[in-house]
Design an enzyme around this catalytic site. Structure first.
Site, PDB file in Angstrom:
ATOM      1  N   ASP A 205       0.835  -1.196   0.000  1.00  0.00           N
ATOM      2  CA  ASP A 205       0.000   0.000   0.000  1.00  0.00           C
ATOM      3  C   ASP A 205       0.879   1.260   0.000  1.00  0.00           C
ATOM      4  OD1 ASP A 205      -2.718   1.076   0.405  1.00  0.00           O
ATOM      5  OD2 ASP A 205      -1.920   1.815   2.307  1.00  0.00           O
ATOM      6  N   GLU A 250       1.650  -0.242  -5.018  1.00  0.00           N
ATOM      7  CA  GLU A 250       0.734   0.843  -5.357  1.00  0.00           C
ATOM      8  C   GLU A 250       1.577   2.117  -5.418  1.00  0.00           C
ATOM      9  OE1 GLU A 250      -3.196   3.234  -3.757  1.00  0.00           O
ATOM     10  OE2 GLU A 250      -1.637   2.623  -2.370  1.00  0.00           O
TER      11      GLU A 250
HETATM   12  C1  NOJ Z   1      -4.324   3.180  -0.536  1.00  0.00           C
HETATM   13  C2  NOJ Z   1      -5.460   2.228  -0.465  1.00  0.00           C
HETATM   14  O1  NOJ Z   1      -5.694   1.692  -1.745  1.00  0.00           O
HETATM   15  C3  NOJ Z   1      -6.647   3.009   0.053  1.00  0.00           C
HETATM   16  O2  NOJ Z   1      -7.817   2.256  -0.018  1.00  0.00           O
HETATM   17  C4  NOJ Z   1      -6.340   3.452   1.453  1.00  0.00           C
HETATM   18  O3  NOJ Z   1      -7.380   4.297   1.937  1.00  0.00           O
HETATM   19  C5  NOJ Z   1      -5.057   4.247   1.498  1.00  0.00           C
HETATM   20  N1  NOJ Z   1      -3.992   3.613   0.780  1.00  0.00           N
HETATM   21  C6  NOJ Z   1      -4.591   4.418   2.925  1.00  0.00           C
HETATM   22  O4  NOJ Z   1      -4.149   3.160   3.396  1.00  0.00           O
END
Ligand code: NOJ
Length: 561
Positions: A205, A250
């Site tokens: 993440d 990500e």
């Molecule tokens: C990215 C995640 O995809 C999202 O859903 C989340 O709210 C944020 N990171 C914070 O963890």
């Protein structure tokens, strides 16, 4: 491609399917999806053909950010089951030939995590430096917040000690301090724990936020060194532990920066990264009925040639808002106008809270073309649960929750997701044309003409053609901006895909350079050879929003269909 490549570097031609355990299948009858339910649906996923499951966060959590606010990295939220249930799912998935990766949220914890509870107690608490604190007023940081509807600063003053802690996301998600060696060791333990339980990697993440050093003191920065070294060490640890475990990042930053996250030409960083820019350009291209934005992003992307072991993960939709943050203001406006003109369809002034089929007005030709395009792009396709049956969103739900409604298995009350009374369901289903009585697995699965049947064939074709994940891909110019022709050039075959982004039918004349003598042309959807010499120009007819896939196959290629 050697057989050893395609099997050892499994992520290069994987098909990823992401799901939230909470909304996939309720096995206990309490209205909440769980691991026991998911275990029963593994065969469905195997039949669909997915090769890698990505499980969204399932850890204990107050659930203020749908599980991305973790209070224990070593457990399963009791609502979803136990560690034992988790292992059953992983083991069953492995038995059916699927890999399992899990979300790894390292940028922040929940503010209810015991580490943070300690950290905020006093400035000399042993956990104080597990988070990022400052004792001076940070001033206005409203331009840096990720969720502008709920936050206006990335720092929060904590009454107990009168200092501010960093939270790049919500204020209940304090950022961990990765300059602290104790935190880094803990991260290694977390990775070690889940790999021992059998996971094949992690979807990491918010990677750029983990590595950025806002708020770090000079001393901490020195201690951290180059944050990319930390990333490389983490990747190396995972490889040592598993051999072929991966980190899928990500990373929504420009391509030149993503290249660094891959570990540049050495490829010793993230094995996979989502292509956020490419995704946004696809929507722009669809809005304009013009493939050129896709060509531009593919060319830009290719100007940073990937190391052999790294890969792009392509997607059209995920669990978040469909972000359009990398488009210009006017491009974003074009996409809003085309696919989400009403205010209740938009979030954070930069994205859409809709799923693909409603955005495309439910037009089956266009929806199929979009998925065909996704699967034809060089890289690894990733889909979000329910995309295979064309689920829609529930706009009545707040923000990103609109696309996180439960999986629609049947047309019954509870949609086969849960037999609990309606008031206990974890989230409501969409109404109207996208309600479970119109869109569900049970109706589509036996029907080869359904979207499910189409996506299943795409997955089959993708698996059958490792060229799509491995081979260098060229754009073949056919002189029509509405038509995208890609040629993935493998050793013994070239996979040629043709997509018409316009609603009107088209005929294009395709000439693929450097075709081996005695090659033959195979239509992959019809699974039949065509009486056409692929060394010469050949004509391809396309319906409005049509798509066709071919293989130009040399004598050395023994594939029959
Ligand atoms: C990215 C995640 O995809 C999202 O859903 C989340 O709210 C944020 N990171 C914070 O963890």
């Amino acid at each position: 491609m050697r057989i050893t490549d395609t099997s050892d570097m499994w992520w290069k031609n994987a098909v990823i399917y992401s799901l939230d355990v909470e909304t996939f299948q309720d096995g206990s009858g309490d209205g909440v999806g769980d691991f026991a339910g998911l275990a029963r649906r593994i065969d469905y996923l195997a039949e669909l053909g997915v090769t890698c499951l990505w499980l969204m966060p399932f850890y204990p959590s107050p659930d203020e950010d749908d599980g991305y606010d973790i209070t224990d990295y070593y457990g399963v939220d009791p609502r979803l089951g136990t560690l034992g249930d988790f292992v059953e799912v992983t083991r069953t998935a492995h038995d059916r030939g699927m890999r399992v990766i899990v979300d790894l949220v390292l940028n922040h914890t929940s503010d209810e995590h015991p580490w943070f509870k300690e950290s905020r107690k006093s400035t000399d608490n042993p956990y104080r430096d597990w988070y990022v604190w400052r004792d001076t007023d940070p001033g206005d940081t409203s331009d840096k917040v990720v969720f502008p509807d709920e936050e206006d600063s990335i720092w929060e003053k904590d009454d107990k000690t009168g200092e501010w802690y960093l939270h790049n996301f919500y204020r209940f998600q304090p950022d961990l301090n990765i300059a602290n060696p104790a935190v880094r060791e803990e991260i290694a333990r977390i990775i070690g724990f889940w790999t021992q339980l059998g996971v094949d990697g992690f979807r990491v993440d918010a990677v750029p936020f983990i590595l950025e050093t806002t708020g770090y003191t000079g001393e901490e920065k020195k201690e951290l060194g180059d944050p990319m070294d930390f990333l490389r060490e983490t990747c190396a640890l995972l490889r040592r532990r598993t051999g072929d475990g991966i980190l899928l990042g990500e990373v929504n930053v420009p391509y030149e920066d993503q290249y660094e996250f891959f570990g540049a030409e050495r490829g010793d960083g993230l094995a996979l990264q989502f292509d956020f820019i490419g995704m946004q350009k696809i929507y722009l291209a669809m809005a304009r009925h013009d493939a050129r934005p896709i060509v531009e992003s593919l060319e830009k992307r290719a100007s940073f040639p990937l190391a052999r072991q790294t890969q792009w993960a392509n997607f059209l939709r995920n669990h978040d808002e469909l972000t359009l943050d990398k488009l210009t203001d006017s491009e974003r406006r074009e996409v809003f106008d085309a696919f989400g003109p009403q205010e209740n369809m938009q979030v954070y002034d930069r994205g859409l809270k809709r799923r693909l089929p409603p955005m495309l007005d439910g037009d089956p030709r266009r929806i199929r073309m979009a998925y065909s395009l996704l699967f034809s792009l060089p890289g690894t396709p990733s889909i979000f649960y329910g995309e295979e049956i064309g689920m829609g969103e529930n706009l009545a739900e707040e923000g990103r929750m609109a696309v996180r409604t439960p999986m629609q298995w049947t047309s019954e009350e509870g949609a086969g997701f849960s037999n609990a009374p309606r008031r206990r369901w974890v989230a409501p289903f969409p109404d109207g044309g996208y309600a479970p009585d119109h869109v569900n697995v049970a109706d589509q699965r036996p029907d080869p003409e359904s979207l499910y049947g189409f996506v299943r064939t795409l997955i089959f074709l993708h698996r059958r053609h490792p060229e799509l994940g491995w081979a260098p891909t060229e754009v073949v110019d056919v002189g029509d901006p509405a038509v995208l022709v890609l040629a993935a050039r493998g050793e013994d075959a070239i996979v040629v895909t043709v997509h018409n982004l316009s609603p009107e039918g088209r005929t294009v004349s395709v000439s693929v350079p450097r075709v081996e003598p005695d090659s033959r042309l195979v239509d992959l959807w019809e699974q039949e050879p065509l009486p056409v010499d692929p060394k010469k120009r050949f004509e391809v007819q396309l319906d409005g929003y049509g798509c066709r896939w071919f293989r130009i196959q040399s004598q050395a290629d023994t594939r029959l269909y």
